[in-house]
Design a protein around this motif. Structure first.
Motif, PDB file in Angstrom:
ATOM      1  N   GLN A 199       0.778  -0.984  -0.023  1.00  0.00           N
ATOM      2  CA  GLN A 199      -0.027  -0.121  -0.130  1.00  0.00           C
ATOM      3  C   GLN A 199       0.913   1.166   0.142  1.00  0.00           C
ATOM      4  O   GLN A 199       1.974   1.023   0.305  1.00  0.00           O
ATOM      5  CB  GLN A 199      -0.874  -0.018   1.360  1.00  0.00           C
ATOM      6  CG  GLN A 199      -0.103  -0.122   2.682  1.00  0.00           C
ATOM      7  CD  GLN A 199      -1.166  -0.201   3.723  1.00  0.00           C
ATOM      8  OE1 GLN A 199      -2.139  -0.156   3.726  1.00  0.00           O
ATOM      9  NE2 GLN A 199      -0.405  -0.564   4.882  1.00  0.00           N
ATOM     10  N   SER A 233       0.159   3.667   1.943  1.00  0.00           N
ATOM     11  CA  SER A 233       0.414   4.216   3.443  1.00  0.00           C
ATOM     12  C   SER A 233       1.595   4.621   4.075  1.00  0.00           C
ATOM     13  O   SER A 233       1.734   5.324   4.829  1.00  0.00           O
ATOM     14  CB  SER A 233      -0.553   3.437   4.321  1.00  0.00           C
ATOM     15  OG  SER A 233      -2.104   3.482   3.588  1.00  0.00           O
ATOM     16  N   ARG A 274       0.834  -6.823  -4.606  1.00  0.00           N
ATOM     17  CA  ARG A 274       0.182  -7.844  -3.748  1.00  0.00           C
ATOM     18  C   ARG A 274       0.064  -9.161  -4.432  1.00  0.00           C
ATOM     19  O   ARG A 274       0.103  -9.146  -5.903  1.00  0.00           O
ATOM     20  CB  ARG A 274      -1.250  -7.556  -3.495  1.00  0.00           C
ATOM     21  CG  ARG A 274      -1.192  -6.187  -2.471  1.00  0.00           C
ATOM     22  CD  ARG A 274      -2.861  -5.991  -2.194  1.00  0.00           C
ATOM     23  NE  ARG A 274      -2.633  -4.635  -1.315  1.00  0.00           N
ATOM     24  CZ  ARG A 274      -3.583  -3.875  -0.938  1.00  0.00           C
ATOM     25  NH1 ARG A 274      -4.923  -4.436  -1.250  1.00  0.00           N
ATOM     26  NH2 ARG A 274      -3.560  -2.750  -0.335  1.00  0.00           N
ATOM     27  N   GLN A 294      -1.479   3.019  -6.283  1.00  0.00           N
ATOM     28  CA  GLN A 294      -2.504   3.706  -5.338  1.00  0.00           C
ATOM     29  C   GLN A 294      -1.892   5.212  -5.522  1.00  0.00           C
ATOM     30  O   GLN A 294      -0.894   5.587  -5.703  1.00  0.00           O
ATOM     31  CB  GLN A 294      -2.280   3.232  -3.900  1.00  0.00           C
ATOM     32  CG  GLN A 294      -2.969   1.666  -3.873  1.00  0.00           C
ATOM     33  CD  GLN A 294      -3.009   1.265  -2.379  1.00  0.00           C
ATOM     34  OE1 GLN A 294      -2.283   1.605  -1.281  1.00  0.00           O
ATOM     35  NE2 GLN A 294      -3.966   0.506  -1.860  1.00  0.00           N
ATOM     36  N   GLU A 313      -1.839   7.969  -2.323  1.00  0.00           N
ATOM     37  CA  GLU A 313      -2.065   8.227  -0.521  1.00  0.00           C
ATOM     38  C   GLU A 313      -2.315   9.584  -0.635  1.00  0.00           C
ATOM     39  O   GLU A 313      -1.627  10.346  -1.406  1.00  0.00           O
ATOM     40  CB  GLU A 313      -0.891   7.839  -0.008  1.00  0.00           C
ATOM     41  CG  GLU A 313      -1.044   7.656   1.500  1.00  0.00           C
ATOM     42  CD  GLU A 313      -1.810   6.425   1.813  1.00  0.00           C
ATOM     43  OE1 GLU A 313      -1.926   5.529   0.805  1.00  0.00           O
ATOM     44  OE2 GLU A 313      -2.220   6.259   2.894  1.00  0.00           O
ATOM     45  N   GLY A 319      -6.580   6.752   0.658  1.00  0.00           N
ATOM     46  CA  GLY A 319      -5.741   6.118  -0.089  1.00  0.00           C
ATOM     47  C   GLY A 319      -6.790   5.271  -1.186  1.00  0.00           C
ATOM     48  O   GLY A 319      -7.737   4.965  -0.781  1.00  0.00           O
TER      49      GLY A 319
END
Ligand code: PHE
Length: 341
Positions: free
Chosen positions: A172, A174, A198, A212, A214, A311
């Motif tokens: 992620q 994050s 992933r 992604q 964020e 996100g």
């Protein structure tokens, strides 16, 4: 001797007329007129002639020399002209022939959406930051308040580099919250787009690599109302002024409270259609107020500062934006697909 001169004249003049290069001409000049040349050789025999014959032969010899010299000059000019002609015809440019088309590429549709997002956030005073994709588990999980037995930590879900599960491909974006907060005290307003990984099989809605974005805002007195206001405004700028948003409670370990934001389906306006799978709403992102534990872990006092983070998956957003049905089209890079945007 008259005969000799006549023969020499014919032979030399025709040889010169047949010469095709400056080098060949030079060689002929030497052969006929040079110190050891054929004319000189003939002249050397003048001594054998009678006194009456000598002037006439001398004149003939002079005429021959003049004729050969003139022919050499003429031939030199002709060779030069021919060379120029050749050069010109070789370099001819036909301006009527259609040119080879230089094909201009297009920016990938997903990055077009990302550029639009960045513009919107920059317009609101956010900074765009990018950073590493190889991450420490500490940043990807621990500092984000993820428990040691969180399912995402499984080897079946995450790409690890080390046996001890300490280095991985980030799952992620994050961890970017942590990096930015460790570098910088509030006020912070940042968006961090990038790739995440992933262990998913590739299909119409999954890929082992995706993007992604964020986002985070930390300052004094920031509340959930700021989160809702900002993200709703972004949705309106992206999808149009009438876009309706909805916030549902959710759970993330690094935000409290947490929520998910949906937008009302832009196709059916909430009535339910295949695009929104009959729901009337399309889930867009996860968000929440940054957990006090996460703040203090980065050296930011949660008694003084507060903030929110969000996100979302960029592919998913781009698919929705362009009304594309299959995630794989984003990665296949088929120009026939990409050129449509
Ligand atoms: N990182 C979360 C995810 O991948 C999304 C998220 C980001 C949620 C920031 C809250 C705050 O699902």
């Amino acid at each position: 001797m008259r005969e000799l001169l006549k023969e020499l004249r014919e032979r030399s003049l025709s040889a010169i007329a047949g010469a095709e290069s400056a080098e060949a001409l030079d060689a002929l000049r030497v052969q006929y007129l040079g110190k050891k040349g054929e004319l000189t050789a003939v002249l050397k025999q003048m001594g054998k002639l009678s006194a009456e014959e000598r002037p006439a032969m001398g004149q003939l010899a002079n005429e021959l020399r003049a004729a050969v010299e003139q022919r050499l000059e003429e031939q030199k000019k002709r060779i030069g002209e021919k060379a120029l002609e050749l050069k010109l015809s070789a370099e001819t440019l036909d301006v009527t022939i259609p040119g080879a088309e230089a094909k201009l590429g297009v920016r990938h549709p997903m990055y077009q959406v990302l550029d639009r997002m960045k513009e919107i956030f920059i317009g609101m005073g956010f900074e765009v930051v990018e950073d590493r994709e190889v991450e420490l588990a500490e940043y990807n999980f621990d500092k984000l308040n993820e428990s040691p037995n969180h399912p995402a930590r499984e080897w079946t879900d995450t790409f690890y580099f080390t046996e001890d599960s300490s280095v991985l491909l980030r799952t992620q974006t994050s961890p970017m919250q942590i990096h930015v907060m460790e570098r910088q005290q509030p006020p912070i307003r940042m968006v961090a787009p990038g790739r995440v990984y992933r262990k998913d099989e590739i299909d119409a809605t999954h890929s082992p690599m995706f993007h992604q974005v964020e986002g985070m805002a930390i300052d004094k007195g920031i509340t959930m109302a700021d989160l809702k206001g900002t993200l709703s405004e972004v949705a309106r700028q992206l999808y149009g002024g009438e876009t309706v948003t909805r916030f549902r409670p959710h759970h993330f370990p690094f935000t409290e409270p947490s929520c998910e934001m949906d937008i009302q389906c832009y196709r059916c306006r909430g009535r339910g259609c295949p695009t929104c799978k009959g729901e009337g709403w399309i889930e867009l992102l996860g968000a929440g107020m940054v957990h006090p534990k996460v703040l203090s872990g980065c050296g930011i006092d949660p008694e003084v500062y507060s903030g929110w983070a969000f996100g979302f998956g960029l592919e998913r957003l781009a698919l929705a934006y362009y009304k594309i049905s299959d995630l794989r089209l984003i990665f296949e890079n088929d120009v026939r697909f990409l050129e449509q945007f």
